[in-house]
Design an enzyme around this catalytic site. Structure first.
Site, PDB file in Angstrom:
ATOM      1  N   GLU A   1       0.849  -1.191   0.000  1.00  0.00           N
ATOM      2  CA  GLU A   1       0.000   0.000   0.000  1.00  0.00           C
ATOM      3  C   GLU A   1       0.881   1.236   0.000  1.00  0.00           C
ATOM      4  O   GLU A   1       1.877   1.299   0.739  1.00  0.00           O
ATOM      5  CB  GLU A   1      -0.897   0.026   1.237  1.00  0.00           C
ATOM      6  CG  GLU A   1      -1.726   1.317   1.363  1.00  0.00           C
ATOM      7  CD  GLU A   1      -2.646   1.321   2.582  1.00  0.00           C
ATOM      8  OE1 GLU A   1      -3.042   0.212   3.032  1.00  0.00           O
ATOM      9  OE2 GLU A   1      -2.961   2.413   3.090  1.00  0.00           O
TER      10      GLU A   1
ATOM     11  N   GLU B   1      -2.851  11.299   2.311  1.00  0.00           N
ATOM     12  CA  GLU B   1      -3.839  10.883   3.291  1.00  0.00           C
ATOM     13  C   GLU B   1      -3.916  11.974   4.345  1.00  0.00           C
ATOM     14  O   GLU B   1      -2.895  12.550   4.731  1.00  0.00           O
ATOM     15  CB  GLU B   1      -3.452   9.549   3.922  1.00  0.00           C
ATOM     16  CG  GLU B   1      -4.484   8.994   4.880  1.00  0.00           C
ATOM     17  CD  GLU B   1      -4.092   7.637   5.436  1.00  0.00           C
ATOM     18  OE1 GLU B   1      -4.994   6.889   5.817  1.00  0.00           O
ATOM     19  OE2 GLU B   1      -2.878   7.336   5.494  1.00  0.00           O
TER      20      GLU B   1
END
Length: 271
Positions: A145, A150
C-alpha cells in the site's frame, strides 16, 4: 575559474528532472457528469476501517473541470443488516453518512513512475480524504500500500506499508506532518500537488515538492509471503473521502456536505 563558470552555467541551464518523464495517462475531469466509467469503478457500501460512510456512486461527479467527491450527512439503510451480527458491515442498520470511493482496479494499473494529483482537501474534523495505491497481486498488506496523500486529525500522512509475519498486520513507514507546520493559515483553502516518484529502487512521496518520506525498496520486503513483491508489481489507484472510522476522528461537529476536489490525476513514466 573556468570550472566555476562552467558549473554555474550547468546549474542555470540544467535540464529539469521533469524532462525524464513521459505522460502515459491522465484524467483532467473536463467532461461534466459521472467520472469515466471505463476508468473509475465506484465502491459500494461499508468497505473498510469501520468507517461511518456508505459509499455510493452518486457522491462522485465532475463539474467545472474538477472531480468532486462529496460526503453528506444523510441516513441510508444498510441492505446487509443482520441484528446481532459481530460483523461491523452487518450490525449497523443504517449509515449516517454517504460518500464515494473510486478505483482503477479493473481498468488501469502501473508499475513504477510518477503519480501526481492536484487537489484541495477538506481538513475539518472527522474527514479522511486519500489518494493511494494497492498492488494487484496478494492480499493486503502483502500486496503493498502506498498512501500518496492521506489526511486526518489535522495531519497529512505519507505512508508505505507491506506485510509482516502476522496476517493483516502491516509494517509501516509512516510520516505525519501537522498542518500548522506549513505556517499558512489558508493552506486548506488552496489546491496542492501531491506526487510519488517510484522506481525499482525507491519510493519518494511529496507535497508541493516538499519530500515527506522515502522508502528503500530493498528493505520493503514481506516478512512472511516473500514470493509476493509488494512494490515490484503494478499498482492501481484509489480516490476516496471517508468519514470517521479507525483514524478519521469524530465528524459530529462538522457541517456537511464536505468535498474532496481533484483537478487532475496524471501518471508519468521514464522515457
Amino acid at each position: 575559474m573556468k570550472n566555476i563558470v562552467l558549473a554555474a552555467l550547468l546549474t542555470v541551464f540544467a535540464v529539469p528532472s521533469f524532462a525524464q518523464w513521459k505522460l502515459v495517462w491522465a484524467d483532467e475531469f473536463d467532461s461534466e457528469g459521472a467520472p469515466d466509467p471505463k476508468i473509475w469503478e465506484p465502491e459500494k457500501g461499508f468497505v473498510r476501517n469501520e468507517e461511518l460512510q456508505w459509499y455510493q456512486a452518486e457522491n462522485a461527479y465532475c463539474k467545472g473541470g474538477l472531480l468532486i467527491i462529496e460526503a453528506k450527512k444523510e441516513k441510508v439503510k444498510n441492505p446487509d443488516y443482520k441484528a446481532g451480527s459481530n460483523n461491523w458491515k452487518e450490525n449497523r442498520e443504517f449509515a449516517a453518512y454517504t460518500s464515494a470511493s473510486l478505483t482503477t482496479k479493473k481498468s488501469k494499473s502501473w508499475q513504477y513512475g510518477r503519480f501526481e494529483i492536484r487537489a484541495k482537501i477538506d481538513t475539518r474534523a472527522g474527514l479522511w480524504p486519500a489518494f493511494w495505491t494497492l498492488g494487484i497481486k496478494g492480499r493486503w498488506p502483502d500486496n503493498g500500500e502506498i498512501d500518496i496523500m492521506e489526511y486526518y486529525r489535522d495531519m497529512l500522512l505519507a505512508n508505505v506499508a507491506w506485510g509482516s509475519n502476522e496476517q493483516y498486520k502491516p509494517i509501516w513507514n509512516s510520516v505525519k506532518k501537522p498542518l500548522n507546520t506549513f505556517e499558512d493559515p489558508k493552506w486548506a483553502d488552496k489546491f496542492h500537488v501531491w506526487r510519488m516518484d517510484w522506481d525499482e529502487d525507491s519510493i519518494k512521496l511529496y507535497v508541493d515538492d516538499l519530500l515527506l518520506t522515502s522508502q528503500d525498496l530493498s528493505k520493503a520486503v514481506n516478512a512472511k509471503n516473500k514470493d509476493i513483491k509488494p512494490f515490484h508489481q503494478p499498482h492501481y489507484v484509489l480516490l476516496d473521502l471517508a468519514v470517521g472510522g479507525d483514524n478519521g476522528g469524530d465528524p459530529s461537529g462538522t457541517d456537511f456536505p464536505a468535498r474532496f476536489e481533484v483537478d487532475y490525476v496524471r501518471i508519468y513514466q521514464k522515457k
